[in-house]
Every structure is written in structure tokens, then in C-alpha cells.
Design a protein around this motif. Sequence first.
Motif, PDB file in Angstrom:
ATOM      1  N   ASN A  12      42.037  38.117  43.384  1.00  0.00           N
ATOM      2  CA  ASN A  12      41.859  39.571  43.509  1.00  0.00           C
ATOM      3  C   ASN A  12      40.402  39.882  43.166  1.00  0.00           C
ATOM      4  OD1 ASN A  12      41.700  42.385  42.892  1.00  0.00           O
ATOM      5  ND2 ASN A  12      43.954  42.417  42.793  1.00  0.00           N
ATOM      6  N   PRO A  13      39.664  40.512  44.086  1.00  0.00           N
ATOM      7  CA  PRO A  13      38.226  40.729  43.890  1.00  0.00           C
ATOM      8  C   PRO A  13      37.884  41.552  42.638  1.00  0.00           C
ATOM      9  CG  PRO A  13      39.020  41.919  45.829  1.00  0.00           C
ATOM     10  CD  PRO A  13      40.124  41.015  45.396  1.00  0.00           C
ATOM     11  N   THR A  14      38.836  42.337  42.151  1.00  0.00           N
ATOM     12  CA  THR A  14      38.552  43.146  40.943  1.00  0.00           C
ATOM     13  C   THR A  14      38.176  42.270  39.752  1.00  0.00           C
ATOM     14  OG1 THR A  14      40.097  44.830  41.731  1.00  0.00           O
ATOM     15  CG2 THR A  14      39.505  44.924  39.391  1.00  0.00           C
ATOM     16  N   LEU A  15      38.706  41.022  39.749  1.00  0.00           N
ATOM     17  CA  LEU A  15      38.394  40.108  38.638  1.00  0.00           C
ATOM     18  C   LEU A  15      36.938  39.631  38.689  1.00  0.00           C
ATOM     19  CD1 LEU A  15      41.608  37.884  38.391  1.00  0.00           C
ATOM     20  CD2 LEU A  15      40.797  39.564  36.719  1.00  0.00           C
ATOM     21  N   ALA A  62      41.849  42.687  29.330  1.00  0.00           N
ATOM     22  CA  ALA A  62      40.766  43.564  29.793  1.00  0.00           C
ATOM     23  C   ALA A  62      41.285  44.415  30.950  1.00  0.00           C
ATOM     24  CB  ALA A  62      39.581  42.720  30.250  1.00  0.00           C
ATOM     25  N   ALA A  63      40.837  45.663  31.059  1.00  0.00           N
ATOM     26  CA  ALA A  63      41.326  46.591  32.086  1.00  0.00           C
ATOM     27  C   ALA A  63      41.232  46.021  33.513  1.00  0.00           C
ATOM     28  CB  ALA A  63      40.592  47.931  31.993  1.00  0.00           C
ATOM     29  N   PRO A  64      40.185  45.269  33.858  1.00  0.00           N
ATOM     30  CA  PRO A  64      40.141  44.702  35.220  1.00  0.00           C
ATOM     31  C   PRO A  64      41.357  43.831  35.547  1.00  0.00           C
ATOM     32  CG  PRO A  64      37.977  44.573  34.222  1.00  0.00           C
ATOM     33  CD  PRO A  64      38.905  45.023  33.142  1.00  0.00           C
ATOM     34  N   GLN A  65      41.990  43.260  34.502  1.00  0.00           N
ATOM     35  CA  GLN A  65      43.186  42.427  34.743  1.00  0.00           C
ATOM     36  C   GLN A  65      44.373  43.281  35.193  1.00  0.00           C
ATOM     37  OE1 GLN A  65      42.651  40.264  30.732  1.00  0.00           O
ATOM     38  NE2 GLN A  65      43.611  38.707  32.033  1.00  0.00           N
ATOM     39  N   LEU A  66      44.226  44.604  35.042  1.00  0.00           N
ATOM     40  CA  LEU A  66      45.249  45.546  35.519  1.00  0.00           C
ATOM     41  C   LEU A  66      44.768  46.223  36.800  1.00  0.00           C
ATOM     42  CD1 LEU A  66      46.029  47.050  31.999  1.00  0.00           C
ATOM     43  CD2 LEU A  66      47.358  45.313  33.228  1.00  0.00           C
ATOM     44  N   ASP A  67      43.752  45.638  37.436  1.00  0.00           N
ATOM     45  CA  ASP A  67      43.140  46.164  38.656  1.00  0.00           C
ATOM     46  C   ASP A  67      42.473  47.512  38.397  1.00  0.00           C
ATOM     47  OD1 ASP A  67      44.228  46.365  42.163  1.00  0.00           O
ATOM     48  OD2 ASP A  67      42.363  45.706  41.209  1.00  0.00           O
ATOM     49  N   GLY A 111      41.021  24.275  24.620  1.00  0.00           N
ATOM     50  CA  GLY A 111      40.602  24.947  25.844  1.00  0.00           C
ATOM     51  C   GLY A 111      41.096  26.389  25.859  1.00  0.00           C
ATOM     52  N   GLU A 112      40.881  27.106  26.958  1.00  0.00           N
ATOM     53  CA  GLU A 112      41.278  28.504  27.015  1.00  0.00           C
ATOM     54  C   GLU A 112      42.310  28.731  28.117  1.00  0.00           C
ATOM     55  OE1 GLU A 112      38.155  31.433  27.047  1.00  0.00           O
ATOM     56  OE2 GLU A 112      37.045  30.447  25.408  1.00  0.00           O
ATOM     57  N   GLY A 113      43.134  29.746  27.875  1.00  0.00           N
ATOM     58  CA  GLY A 113      44.079  30.178  28.899  1.00  0.00           C
ATOM     59  C   GLY A 113      43.767  31.631  29.226  1.00  0.00           C
ATOM     60  N   CYS A 114      44.292  32.123  30.330  1.00  0.00           N
ATOM     61  CA  CYS A 114      44.043  33.504  30.764  1.00  0.00           C
ATOM     62  C   CYS A 114      45.276  34.016  31.503  1.00  0.00           C
ATOM     63  CB  CYS A 114      42.828  33.538  31.693  1.00  0.00           C
ATOM     64  SG  CYS A 114      42.443  35.187  32.311  1.00  0.00           S
ATOM     65  N   LEU A 115      45.657  35.251  31.206  1.00  0.00           N
ATOM     66  CA  LEU A 115      46.865  35.820  31.820  1.00  0.00           C
ATOM     67  C   LEU A 115      46.703  36.004  33.325  1.00  0.00           C
ATOM     68  CD1 LEU A 115      47.677  38.438  29.033  1.00  0.00           C
ATOM     69  CD2 LEU A 115      48.815  36.244  29.428  1.00  0.00           C
ATOM     70  N   SER A 116      45.466  35.969  33.806  1.00  0.00           N
ATOM     71  CA  SER A 116      45.227  36.119  35.250  1.00  0.00           C
ATOM     72  C   SER A 116      45.074  34.778  35.945  1.00  0.00           C
ATOM     73  CB  SER A 116      43.961  36.969  35.485  1.00  0.00           C
ATOM     74  OG  SER A 116      44.170  38.288  35.011  1.00  0.00           O
ATOM     75  N   ILE A 159      35.180  40.343  27.116  1.00  0.00           N
ATOM     76  CA  ILE A 159      33.960  41.005  27.615  1.00  0.00           C
ATOM     77  C   ILE A 159      33.505  40.323  28.912  1.00  0.00           C
ATOM     78  CG2 ILE A 159      31.494  41.407  27.168  1.00  0.00           C
ATOM     79  CD1 ILE A 159      32.216  42.084  24.286  1.00  0.00           C
ATOM     80  N   ASP A 160      33.736  39.005  29.015  1.00  0.00           N
ATOM     81  CA  ASP A 160      33.457  38.310  30.285  1.00  0.00           C
ATOM     82  C   ASP A 160      34.230  38.984  31.425  1.00  0.00           C
ATOM     83  OD1 ASP A 160      31.607  36.398  29.545  1.00  0.00           O
ATOM     84  OD2 ASP A 160      33.006  34.702  29.603  1.00  0.00           O
ATOM     85  N   HIS A 161      35.503  39.329  31.185  1.00  0.00           N
ATOM     86  CA  HIS A 161      36.329  39.934  32.243  1.00  0.00           C
ATOM     87  C   HIS A 161      35.706  41.220  32.781  1.00  0.00           C
ATOM     88  CE1 HIS A 161      39.856  37.462  32.786  1.00  0.00           C
ATOM     89  NE2 HIS A 161      40.188  37.492  31.505  1.00  0.00           N
ATOM     90  N   ILE A 162      35.112  42.045  31.910  1.00  0.00           N
ATOM     91  CA  ILE A 162      34.537  43.320  32.406  1.00  0.00           C
ATOM     92  C   ILE A 162      33.200  43.068  33.096  1.00  0.00           C
ATOM     93  CG2 ILE A 162      35.825  44.795  30.801  1.00  0.00           C
ATOM     94  CD1 ILE A 162      33.387  45.031  29.071  1.00  0.00           C
TER      95      ILE A 162
END
Length: 187
Positions: A12-15, A62-67, A111-116, A159-162
Motif C-alpha cells: 500500500n503506497p501510504t506506507l 503509526a497513523a499511516p498503518q491505518l491508511d 530483530g524487528e516485527g511490524c504489524l504491516s 517515526i520511520d513509518h511517518i
Amino acid sequence: MITMDDIIREGNPTLRAVAKEVPIPPTAEDVELGNEMLQFLKNSQDPVKAEELHLRGGVGLAAPQLDISKRIIAVHVPSTDPEKPESSLSTVMYNPKVLSHSVQEACLGEGEGCLSVDREVPGYVVRAARITVSYFDAEGEAHKVRLKNYEAIVVQHEIDHINGIMFYDHINDQNPLHLKDGVLVID
Ligand SMILES: CNC(=O)c1cccc(C)c1Nc1nc(N2CCN(c3ccccc3Cl)CC2)nc(N2CSC[C@H]2C(=O)NC)n1
Ligand code: NI
């Protein structure tokens, strides 16, 4: 109430967009959004609710993860210290900004995980070990906080997400498990 269905996934381009600053003091709509993001994290960490709502555990969102391409993040990091209260860092940050960071670097040992990201991406995500972050709260009050270790990692990930950055952008392609000397491994 936010569930996994509201969370957009890779592709999704929003990410990959740079999210817009929000007006301060935050509007009622942005305050409501922030509260829902924080509640999602608490629900995701509650065994009963997570099971019931099929939520993946998270400590940051982060809000972008909610589009929603706005500079809003929520963090709810449970306390690892039995003496300390139920959470070590629990807040919604509006227009967060890293003001300064340590030369010292750190990464999560697992390592890291991400809900997206619906896949395991092995590798160390090397970040600053300590950061100073400015942000506004729901009332429009300015804050400046120093964070270290796990809390610092989580806030940098969000903050990376935004800024349209995903955690695996930081992983060394040649050797994902390569660690330079001096990088603090957080377990
Ligand atoms: C590939 N290996 C791994 O993922 C990984 C593997 C092992 C350990 C770690 C520590 C890993 N890494 C990692 N684990 C987490 N959680 C551990 C489980 N936990 C949680 C889950 C359920 C209830 C309550 C809670 Cl508390 C939620 C948080 N969270 C993040 N990140 C990266 S920074 C933002 C943060 C985030 O919220 N991601 C969704 N990374
Ligand atoms: Ni993420």
C-alpha cells in the motif's frame, strides 16, 4: 475500535509516503484517532482481547498503518521492571521529531516485527541507542523526552513509518546478521 482489518500491509503506497504534520492543538478527530491507536496496542497485549479480536501483539503503531497519512504515533511499552508501573512508556505523540541521538547504536537481538509486514524478515535493525524526541500531546502541550534501549527502538520504528521508512530498509542486505563492534544488542 481498531482491528487488524484496519491495518494496511506492504504494497500500500501510504506506507511509503511522508505523512503530513497535524494542527496543534490536535483536532477532536485526531485526539480520538490517537486514543483508538493506544487502545489497539493495549488490546493487542491483552491475551483475552487479542485472542477474541485476532490481534497481533504490538507496542507501537503509526497513523499511516491505518491508511491515514498524518504524523501521529502511539506507543504502549509494557514495563520490564516488576517494581515499575504497568507500562514504562504509554502515550500518543503528535508531530514527533528526533531532536538528537547518541552515536552509540543498538538493535533488538531478535530483530524487528511490524504489524504491516506479514512475514518474518530476519536481520538486525541498527538504530540509535538513545534519542531525544519532541512531540505534542492531545492537549497541545509540548514535550521533550530522552529515551533509551527498547523504548528508543520502538519510537524510532514508529517515526520511520511517518517518513515512509520500513524496518527492513535498515537491514544489511549482504549480511543481515552482521553486527559492527559496539552495537548494543537489546534482549
Ligand atoms: C523478527 N523478530 C521479531 O519480531 C521478534 C521476535 C522475538 C522477540 C522480539 C522482541 C521480536 N521483535 C519485536 N517484537 C515486538 N513485540 C514482541 C511481542 N509483543 C507482544 C506480543 C503479545 C503480547 C504482548 C506483547 Cl508486548 C509486542 C511487541 N515488537 C517489535 N517491534 C519492532 S519496534 C516496534 C515493535 C512492534 O510493536 N512491532 C509490531 N519487534
Ligand atoms: Ni511497524
